[in-house]
Design a protein around this motif. Sequence first.
Motif, PDB file in Angstrom:
ATOM      1  N   PHE A   1      -4.361  -1.141  -4.293  1.00 54.63           N
ATOM      2  CA  PHE A   1      -3.934  -0.059  -3.416  1.00 54.63           C
ATOM      3  C   PHE A   1      -3.928   1.283  -4.151  1.00 54.63           C
ATOM      4  CE2 PHE A   1      -2.517  -3.886  -1.458  1.00 54.63           C
ATOM      5  CZ  PHE A   1      -2.675  -3.664  -0.102  1.00 54.63           C
ATOM      6  N   GLY A   2      -4.873   1.474  -5.039  1.00 54.81           N
ATOM      7  CA  GLY A   2      -5.018   2.749  -5.733  1.00 54.81           C
ATOM      8  C   GLY A   2      -3.838   3.062  -6.618  1.00 54.81           C
ATOM      9  N   ASN A   3      -3.406   4.318  -6.573  1.00 55.28           N
ATOM     10  CA  ASN A   3      -2.342   4.764  -7.476  1.00 55.28           C
ATOM     11  C   ASN A   3      -0.949   4.645  -6.869  1.00 55.28           C
ATOM     12  OD1 ASN A   3      -2.470   6.798  -5.606  1.00 55.28           O
ATOM     13  ND2 ASN A   3      -2.614   8.462  -7.088  1.00 55.28           N
ATOM     14  N   SER A   4      -0.821   3.985  -5.746  1.00 61.14           N
ATOM     15  CA  SER A   4       0.495   3.795  -5.138  1.00 61.14           C
ATOM     16  C   SER A   4       1.218   2.640  -5.810  1.00 61.14           C
ATOM     17  CB  SER A   4       0.365   3.494  -3.639  1.00 61.14           C
ATOM     18  OG  SER A   4      -0.084   4.628  -2.952  1.00 61.14           O
ATOM     19  N   LYS A   5       2.509   2.823  -6.010  1.00 59.88           N
ATOM     20  CA  LYS A   5       3.341   1.756  -6.565  1.00 59.88           C
ATOM     21  C   LYS A   5       3.824   0.893  -5.402  1.00 59.88           C
ATOM     22  CE  LYS A   5       7.476   0.834  -9.173  1.00 59.88           C
ATOM     23  NZ  LYS A   5       8.654   1.375  -9.829  1.00 59.88           N
ATOM     24  N   LEU A   6       3.361  -0.349  -5.349  1.00 58.53           N
ATOM     25  CA  LEU A   6       3.725  -1.222  -4.248  1.00 58.53           C
ATOM     26  C   LEU A   6       5.170  -1.678  -4.375  1.00 58.53           C
ATOM     27  CD1 LEU A   6       0.551  -3.431  -3.817  1.00 58.53           C
ATOM     28  CD2 LEU A   6       1.082  -1.201  -2.830  1.00 58.53           C
ATOM     29  N   MET A   7       5.843  -1.767  -3.215  1.00 58.59           N
ATOM     30  CA  MET A   7       7.255  -2.115  -3.197  1.00 58.59           C
ATOM     31  C   MET A   7       7.548  -3.388  -2.411  1.00 58.59           C
ATOM     32  SD  MET A   7       8.445   1.799  -2.419  1.00 58.59           S
ATOM     33  CE  MET A   7      10.084   1.375  -1.928  1.00 58.59           C
ATOM     34  N   ARG A   8       6.836  -3.594  -1.305  1.00 56.68           N
ATOM     35  CA  ARG A   8       7.242  -4.656  -0.391  1.00 56.68           C
ATOM     36  C   ARG A   8       6.060  -5.113   0.455  1.00 56.68           C
ATOM     37  NH1 ARG A   8      10.441  -7.734   2.132  1.00 56.68           N
ATOM     38  NH2 ARG A   8      12.012  -7.130   3.615  1.00 56.68           N
ATOM     39  N   ALA A   9       6.065  -6.371   0.874  1.00 53.80           N
ATOM     40  CA  ALA A   9       5.093  -6.919   1.821  1.00 53.80           C
ATOM     41  C   ALA A   9       5.847  -7.705   2.883  1.00 53.80           C
ATOM     42  CB  ALA A   9       4.086  -7.824   1.124  1.00 53.80           C
ATOM     43  N   VAL A  10       5.422  -7.563   4.133  1.00 55.38           N
ATOM     44  CA  VAL A  10       6.039  -8.265   5.250  1.00 55.38           C
ATOM     45  C   VAL A  10       4.920  -8.900   6.070  1.00 55.38           C
ATOM     46  CG1 VAL A  10       7.391  -7.995   7.360  1.00 55.38           C
ATOM     47  CG2 VAL A  10       8.011  -6.697   5.330  1.00 55.38           C
ATOM     48  N   ALA A  11       5.062 -10.172   6.390  1.00 61.37           N
ATOM     49  CA  ALA A  11       4.073 -10.885   7.203  1.00 61.37           C
ATOM     50  C   ALA A  11       4.620 -11.086   8.607  1.00 61.37           C
ATOM     51  CB  ALA A  11       3.749 -12.227   6.562  1.00 61.37           C
ATOM     52  N   LEU A  12       3.730 -10.993   9.581  1.00 62.18           N
ATOM     53  CA  LEU A  12       4.129 -11.065  10.982  1.00 62.18           C
ATOM     54  C   LEU A  12       3.458 -12.221  11.706  1.00 62.18           C
ATOM     55  CD1 LEU A  12       3.902  -7.258  11.588  1.00 62.18           C
ATOM     56  CD2 LEU A  12       5.977  -8.606  11.428  1.00 62.18           C
TER      57      LEU A  12
ATOM     58  N   SER B   1       5.765  10.494  -1.577  1.00 66.64           N
ATOM     59  CA  SER B   1       5.540  10.057  -0.207  1.00 66.64           C
ATOM     60  C   SER B   1       5.337   8.538  -0.198  1.00 66.64           C
ATOM     61  CB  SER B   1       4.303  10.758   0.382  1.00 66.64           C
ATOM     62  OG  SER B   1       3.127  10.359  -0.301  1.00 66.64           O
ATOM     63  N   SER B   2       5.434   7.949   0.972  1.00 65.12           N
ATOM     64  CA  SER B   2       5.229   6.506   1.100  1.00 65.12           C
ATOM     65  C   SER B   2       4.016   6.242   1.967  1.00 65.12           C
ATOM     66  CB  SER B   2       6.450   5.844   1.737  1.00 65.12           C
ATOM     67  OG  SER B   2       7.554   5.911   0.881  1.00 65.12           O
TER      68      SER B   2
ATOM     69  N   MET C   1      -3.886   2.558   7.691  1.00 69.82           N
ATOM     70  CA  MET C   1      -3.011   3.125   6.662  1.00 69.82           C
ATOM     71  C   MET C   1      -2.289   4.308   7.295  1.00 69.82           C
ATOM     72  SD  MET C   1      -2.267   5.606   4.171  1.00 69.82           S
ATOM     73  CE  MET C   1      -3.683   6.592   3.840  1.00 69.82           C
ATOM     74  N   ARG C   2      -1.021   4.465   6.972  1.00 70.08           N
ATOM     75  CA  ARG C   2      -0.246   5.602   7.477  1.00 70.08           C
ATOM     76  C   ARG C   2       0.598   6.155   6.352  1.00 70.08           C
ATOM     77  NH1 ARG C   2       4.289   5.548  12.289  1.00 70.08           N
ATOM     78  NH2 ARG C   2       4.857   7.745  12.083  1.00 70.08           N
ATOM     79  N   GLU C   3       0.654   7.458   6.278  1.00 66.95           N
ATOM     80  CA  GLU C   3       1.434   8.123   5.234  1.00 66.95           C
ATOM     81  C   GLU C   3       2.729   8.670   5.829  1.00 66.95           C
ATOM     82  OE1 GLU C   3       0.850  11.295   1.622  1.00 66.95           O
ATOM     83  OE2 GLU C   3      -0.877  10.362   2.579  1.00 66.95           O
ATOM     84  N   PHE C   4       3.799   8.617   5.027  1.00 72.26           N
ATOM     85  CA  PHE C   4       5.109   9.141   5.399  1.00 72.26           C
ATOM     86  C   PHE C   4       5.520  10.133   4.317  1.00 72.26           C
ATOM     87  CE2 PHE C   4       4.644   5.168   7.520  1.00 72.26           C
ATOM     88  CZ  PHE C   4       5.262   5.342   8.744  1.00 72.26           C
ATOM     89  N   PRO C   5       5.326  11.440   4.552  1.00 71.92           N
ATOM     90  CA  PRO C   5       5.569  12.447   3.515  1.00 71.92           C
ATOM     91  C   PRO C   5       6.992  12.435   2.957  1.00 71.92           C
ATOM     92  CG  PRO C   5       4.375  13.414   5.346  1.00 71.92           C
ATOM     93  CD  PRO C   5       4.787  12.035   5.773  1.00 71.92           C
ATOM     94  N   LYS C   6       7.988  12.112   3.787  1.00 67.07           N
ATOM     95  CA  LYS C   6       9.385  12.113   3.321  1.00 67.07           C
ATOM     96  C   LYS C   6       9.765  10.819   2.619  1.00 67.07           C
ATOM     97  CE  LYS C   6      10.965  15.256   6.911  1.00 67.07           C
ATOM     98  NZ  LYS C   6      11.861  15.409   8.061  1.00 67.07           N
ATOM     99  N   GLY C   7       8.898   9.832   2.643  1.00 65.92           N
ATOM    100  CA  GLY C   7       9.173   8.566   1.985  1.00 65.92           C
ATOM    101  C   GLY C   7       9.870   7.573   2.892  1.00 65.92           C
ATOM    102  N   LEU C   8       9.698   6.313   2.577  1.00 66.59           N
ATOM    103  CA  LEU C   8      10.354   5.221   3.294  1.00 66.59           C
ATOM    104  C   LEU C   8      11.319   4.520   2.365  1.00 66.59           C
ATOM    105  CD1 LEU C   8       7.331   3.626   5.171  1.00 66.59           C
ATOM    106  CD2 LEU C   8       9.094   5.106   6.127  1.00 66.59           C
TER     107      LEU C   8
END
Length: 188
Positions: free
Chosen positions: A99-110, A125-126, A141-148
Amino acid sequence: LENTRVVRFHPTLRWLLVAQKHATVVDGSADILIVESATGKRLHKLAVDDATSGAENGVTDIAFTFDGRWMLVVSRASNLLVYDSNLSSTSLPNHQIGFGNSKLMRAVALRTGQVVVLGRAPDGSSRLWSLAATSWKIEAMREFPKGLTDIEADDDHNCIILSEAGRVQIVHPITLETTDFFPDMPHG
């Protein structure tokens, strides 16, 4: 295990998985112990070793697909490692998604067969990614500038609930578009 980060049950509750936050030796693997839930018997040790360019091996999160077929390991090296749930058969992932330079935090399966992954970009950002568990390709892919803060599946495992800067919202698992907000949620 030293420096335990994640403890998860397999969806059938037959196994308990205990994962290390980081490797205990430099350039060593981080371990996931697979323990039989009913007896506490140690069945297998899975070595997570996907770090490159000086990154440290370790585990940030573990999830299972809704049907229990795949184990999803979010590594400290920011990869999603996908293992067949026949965990004693191999120590190598069936799929490794970067996932490039993003630090992964969590995965959820549905239940829908989607896997949603949360990561944090260097600017704070997240990002959310939606993948199909049939192809393991990123569909949105969706970006959240304020972070999640966090993501979670709803009780029926049909949609994603996320927390963003004091707001809690529901997003569609494939498009990642907001479908609803929880009104008047208190901060914190």
